[in-house]
Motif scaffolding. Structure first.
Motif, mmCIF file in Angstrom:
data_model
loop_
_atom_site.group_PDB
_atom_site.id
_atom_site.type_symbol
_atom_site.label_atom_id
_atom_site.label_comp_id
_atom_site.label_asym_id
_atom_site.label_seq_id
_atom_site.Cartn_x
_atom_site.Cartn_y
_atom_site.Cartn_z
ATOM 1 N N GLU A 1 0.861 -1.181 0.000
ATOM 2 C CA GLU A 1 0.000 0.000 0.000
ATOM 3 C C GLU A 1 0.898 1.232 0.000
ATOM 4 O O GLU A 1 1.689 1.439 0.926
ATOM 5 C CB GLU A 1 -0.901 0.017 1.229
ATOM 6 N N VAL B 1 1.080 5.854 2.548
ATOM 7 C CA VAL B 1 0.396 5.627 3.829
ATOM 8 C C VAL B 1 0.915 6.632 4.851
ATOM 9 O O VAL B 1 2.123 6.754 5.056
ATOM 10 C CB VAL B 1 0.629 4.190 4.325
ATOM 11 N N VAL C 1 -4.375 0.108 7.485
ATOM 12 C CA VAL C 1 -3.723 -0.624 6.399
ATOM 13 C C VAL C 1 -3.181 -1.954 6.908
ATOM 14 O O VAL C 1 -3.373 -3.007 6.279
ATOM 15 C CB VAL C 1 -2.586 0.219 5.784
#
Length: 429
Positions: free
Chosen positions: A111, A114, A122
């Motif tokens: 991801e 972030v 997450v």
């Protein structure tokens, strides 16, 4: 962060005492690297099997090693920036792709972009939706969320890059980038004509200050008349601020630039510009081995991170049950470029004189062999005060380095005013 005692415990780092193991909130933790004289000194860590090793630091031994890995590795990477930054985050995504080739059956997911506030969600998604049994936070920014997640998910193993902490299911890894930084400083000392060299600094923490200092010591190891100017942008990536900082350094007389940010912006700013005497402004790339492609006519080399082999060794140790998460991995530069966590690409032979190439290559081999101590003492700061009397800086000294060495000044064309480390640098990382 890297490959176990033969590669790992060359760093004389101690264990981080994690209050969260006893139920303390992660937000209130202080990093306490634990030296010891006997096993009794390690009992307060709250980790079964923590003993005092012969090197004088607590670690895990034998059957009490860290959480082994059951099943196929499913690894979630938490990224602080975009993969397309051609910087820090790209290096970690390259390591993710490396692991997919190096470890049979491994599954990875990631991801990007972030923030620390979004990291808990997450990480939770990685575990609950993707079945992650390993989660890697790729920035110190994620230390708090990773610590908390490790405490709440004891069946999942966690790694943090540059966090220097440890627990039953939480380890850390890093590379000693200050070693190639010293080499590029030596290169800059050879190449500068103005004797003014610029650094575009990112976020002010001991790591980035340490890198400035290593670079400056490299410069002055061959050119004691040269000075190093640093301009901080206080972000890991901010193209507008990086552009302004690079231009300010050039306007102050810098004929050599290096960056500590996550983009090659400083290289592109310098490309095509010349000094008052009409000489080119040389640059060094950072983070990735191919960064010179952004300014091929003035880029002399790139220094870069190579996380894949390091993380591979840690995951292999999880699988065979030998993982020791209490010992932070801080890998020195190795002689084998393919396995070294930090390294330097060959110098640009079209620009760098043969004698300078010979010197840098000779010193690179010496650094990788452990024959060069970048921070050999005594260490004097840029005001003339002695900071360290000993023969060498310890790892704890390096992790608390919030002062500049000799020769680091504020950006200026006509003044050598000593630079001051901005506030907020503190901590051990």
């Amino acid at each position: 962060m890297d490959g176990q005692r033969n590669l790992r415990s060359q760093s004389l780092l101690t264990v981080a005492t994690l209050g969260l193991l006893a139920g303390t909130s992660a937000c209130s933790l202080a990093l306490d690297f634990q030296q010891c004289e006997s096993n009794a000194d390690c009992e307060g860590l709250g980790v079964a099997g923590a003993v005092c090793h012969v090197d004088g630091y607590c670690s895990i031994s034998g059957d009490d090693a860290g959480s082994s890995l059951s099943g196929t590795p499913r690894i979630g990477f938490v990224y602080v920036g975009p993969v397309g930054d051609h910087g820090w985050t790209k290096t970690h995504d390259d390591s993710r792709l490396y692991l997919e080739q190096a470890i049979p059956g491994v599954v990875t997911f990631s991801e990007p972009l972030v923030t620390p506030s979004r990291a808990p969600d997450v990480i939770r998604g990685f575990i609950e939706d993707e079945g992650a049994n390993i989660v890697i936070g790729t920035s110190f920014d994620f230390l708090g969320p990773v610590q908390e997640a490790a405490a709440n998910n004891p069946d999942v193993n966690f790694l943090i890059c540059s966090g220097f902490v440890g627990g039953p299911n939480l380890g850390s890894y890093f590379a000693r980038m200050y070693m190639p930084k010293w080499l590029t400083g030596r290169l800059a000392g050879h190449m500068t004509k103005t004797n003014r060299i610029g650094i575009v600094g990112s976020v002010v923490i001991p790591e980035t200050v340490r890198h400035v200092n290593a670079f400056a010591r490299g410069v002055r190891s061959v050119n004691p008349d040269a000075v190093v100017m640093v301009r901080w942008v206080n972000e890991w990536f901010d193209i507008e601020a990086e552009t302004a900082a690079a231009q300010e350094l050039i306007d102050a007389g810098a004929d050599f630039l290096i960056t500590g940010t996550d983009t090659p912006t400083a290289l592109t700013v310098a490309d095509g510009q010349v000094t008052a005497n009409g000489d080119p402004i040389y640059v060094v790339g950072y983070d990735n081995p191919d960064t010179c492609k952004f300014a091929p006519d003035i880029c002399l080399t790139s220094i870069y991170y190579n996380w894949g082999p390091m993380v591979e060794e840690i995951i292999n140790s999880m699988q065979d049950g030998s993982w020791d998460p209490l010992t932070p991995v801080w890998e020195p530069m190795r002689g084998d470029a393919a396995r070294s966590g930090a390294y330097m690409v060959p110098l640009n032979e079209n620009i760098v004189p043969v004698g300078t190439i010979f010197d840098i290559e000779e010193q690179l081999a010496a650094v990788a062999a452990g024959d060069v101590n970048v921070f050999a003492g005594p260490l004097v700061d840029n005001t003339g005060a002695t900071r360290l009397d000993g023969a060498t800086a310890t790892d704890d000294d390096l992790l608390e380095m919030c002062w500049f060495v000799e020769g680091v000044i504020e950006p200026s064309a006509d003044s050598n005013e000593p630079a001051i480390v901005p506030g907020g640098c503190g901590g051990i990382y």
